[in-house]
Scaffold this motif. Structure first.
Motif, PDB file in Angstrom:
ATOM      1  N   ASN A  50       8.692  16.120   6.993  1.00 32.45           N
ATOM      2  CA  ASN A  50       9.107  14.720   6.380  1.00 32.45           C
ATOM      3  C   ASN A  50       8.525  14.211   5.192  1.00 32.45           C
ATOM      4  OD1 ASN A  50      11.149  14.507   8.662  1.00 32.45           O
ATOM      5  ND2 ASN A  50       9.374  13.902  10.087  1.00 32.45           N
ATOM      6  N   VAL A  51       9.270  13.827   4.290  1.00 30.94           N
ATOM      7  CA  VAL A  51       8.721  13.195   3.030  1.00 30.94           C
ATOM      8  C   VAL A  51       8.512  11.738   3.430  1.00 30.94           C
ATOM      9  CG1 VAL A  51       8.648  12.902   0.536  1.00 30.94           C
ATOM     10  CG2 VAL A  51       9.489  14.988   1.605  1.00 30.94           C
ATOM     11  N   GLY A  52       7.234  11.379   3.335  1.00 32.18           N
ATOM     12  CA  GLY A  52       7.049   9.601   3.566  1.00 32.18           C
ATOM     13  C   GLY A  52       6.706   9.315   2.096  1.00 32.18           C
ATOM     14  N   GLY A  53       5.678   8.635   2.459  1.00 36.49           N
ATOM     15  CA  GLY A  53       5.020   7.406   0.954  1.00 36.49           C
ATOM     16  C   GLY A  53       3.628   7.098   1.275  1.00 36.49           C
ATOM     17  N   THR A  54       2.809   6.870   0.593  1.00 33.34           N
ATOM     18  CA  THR A  54       1.412   6.370   0.762  1.00 33.34           C
ATOM     19  C   THR A  54       1.711   4.864   0.855  1.00 33.34           C
ATOM     20  OG1 THR A  54       1.314   6.142  -1.953  1.00 33.34           O
ATOM     21  CG2 THR A  54      -0.058   7.946  -0.631  1.00 33.34           C
ATOM     22  N   PHE A  55       2.705   4.223   0.798  1.00 34.15           N
ATOM     23  CA  PHE A  55       2.778   2.798   1.004  1.00 34.15           C
ATOM     24  C   PHE A  55       3.128   2.846   2.541  1.00 34.15           C
ATOM     25  CE2 PHE A  55       4.557   1.086  -3.072  1.00 34.15           C
ATOM     26  CZ  PHE A  55       3.286   1.249  -3.645  1.00 34.15           C
ATOM     27  N   GLY A  56       3.349   4.094   3.523  1.00 31.38           N
ATOM     28  CA  GLY A  56       3.272   4.052   4.858  1.00 31.38           C
ATOM     29  C   GLY A  56       2.191   4.323   5.201  1.00 31.38           C
ATOM     30  N   MET A  57       0.873   4.170   4.612  1.00 35.62           N
ATOM     31  CA  MET A  57      -0.444   4.385   5.043  1.00 35.62           C
ATOM     32  C   MET A  57      -1.291   3.240   4.503  1.00 35.62           C
ATOM     33  SD  MET A  57      -0.799   8.261   3.735  1.00 35.62           S
ATOM     34  CE  MET A  57      -2.151   8.883   4.671  1.00 35.62           C
ATOM     35  N   ARG A  58      -0.697   2.619   3.344  1.00 36.73           N
ATOM     36  CA  ARG A  58      -1.244   1.183   3.029  1.00 36.73           C
ATOM     37  C   ARG A  58      -0.176   0.300   2.784  1.00 36.73           C
ATOM     38  NH1 ARG A  58      -5.318   2.617  -1.721  1.00 36.73           N
ATOM     39  NH2 ARG A  58      -5.588   0.332  -1.744  1.00 36.73           N
ATOM     40  N   GLY A  59      -0.489  -0.904   3.408  1.00 35.72           N
ATOM     41  CA  GLY A  59       0.393  -1.864   2.983  1.00 35.72           C
ATOM     42  C   GLY A  59       0.580  -2.459   1.598  1.00 35.72           C
ATOM     43  N   ARG A  60       1.945  -2.842   0.968  1.00 38.14           N
ATOM     44  CA  ARG A  60       2.153  -3.014  -0.147  1.00 38.14           C
ATOM     45  C   ARG A  60       2.939  -4.300  -0.272  1.00 38.14           C
ATOM     46  NH1 ARG A  60      -0.436  -1.367  -4.898  1.00 38.14           N
ATOM     47  NH2 ARG A  60       1.028  -1.266  -6.780  1.00 38.14           N
TER      48      ARG A  60
END
Length: 265
Positions: A144-154
């Motif tokens: 699955n291609v997620g994103g780093t905003f799914g690891m740190r809030g933004r």
């Protein structure tokens, strides 16, 4: 290193352009058979023609697929299995950005539901459709291609961030459930990727805000990353190849950031 992807059947969502096209090209070079899917069938056919031109032996099947519609997804999976006999690898690339610059209280319910439906429920739909076949054959790889905003809030990206955080939960829980069937489920989490949005939106906005040149705006953005450079589509594609291969046979349920070190700093 031999990845062993030659002959593997790879089902890719959001394949027509940008990151999806780069991932499709990477698997084609490895000798995989491709099922390239999306809503823009004309763009998929252009991609398929380019893949056949660059990799003459590649087998490519194009398939219209709206991942937010479970019936449409099941139809696409049936077409893929009819054409190639099985699906070995699912790569979920299709997704969107959602509202940008809006706080949680400024975001409408419709805006929130739309991006969650695409980025989270869409992946649930495709995974649910391919997993029975993978379980029956006791083999499968899901990336699955997620994103780093799914690891740190933004701030200003709450809806997108929520959808990608949810995708992490979907991935990790499914990895635990499917592991006993010899199925690996992982996430590749890109940071900012050099492409149309970066060049035509992010960079011009930084130029206007900072009063600087394009080159200076890019350097300013890259300074946020440990490696001081912006990721390319090919960087994400290579991570997908790794997690789709048996080289990573003992890796499941992980987030692999492809972000030049942004999530780590």
């Amino acid at each position: 290193m031999e990845l062993g992807l030659d002959g593997k059947v790879v089902f890719i969502t959001g394949a027509a352009k940008g990151m999806g096209a780069a991932i499709s090209r990477a698997f084609a070079r490895e000798g995989s058979a491709l099922v390239v899917t999306g809503r823009d069938v004309a763009a998929l056919e252009i991609l398929a023609d380019s893949l056949r031109a660059s990799c003459p032996k590649v087998r490519v099947l194009t398939c219209s697929c709206n991942i937010t519609d479970p019936a449409d997804v099941h139809g696409a999976v049936r077409k893929a299995e009819s054409g190639f006999g099985r699906i070995d690898v699912l790569v979920n690339v299709a997704g969107g950005t959602g509202p940008v610059g809006k706080t949680a209280w400024e975001t409408s319910a419709a805006e929130f539901e739309e991006i969650v439906s695409l980025n989270l429920t869409g992946c649930f739909n495709t995974m649910r459709a391919v997993l029975p076949g993978m379980i029956e054959r006791r083999y499968g790889k899901i990336v699955n291609v997620g994103g780093t905003f799914g690891m740190r809030g933004r701030a200003g990206r709450m809806s997108y961030s929520a959808s990608k955080w949810g995708l992490r939960g979907l991935t990790k829980s499914t990895a635990i459930e499917a592991g006993r069937h010899n199925i690996n489920v992982n996430i590749v989490a890109p940071g900012m990727v050099d492409g149309d949005r970066f060049r035509n939106k992010v960079v011009p906005e930084a130029m206007a805000r900072l009063g600087c040149t394009e080159e200076e705006a890019i350097a300013h953005h890259a300074a946020d990353y440990a490696l001081r450079r912006i990721s390319l589509d090919e960087d994400v594609a290579n991570a997908c190849l790794f997690l789709a291969s048996d080289v990573s046979r003992q890796i499941s349920g992980v987030d692999l950031p492809v972000d030049g070190g942004w999530a780590a700093v």
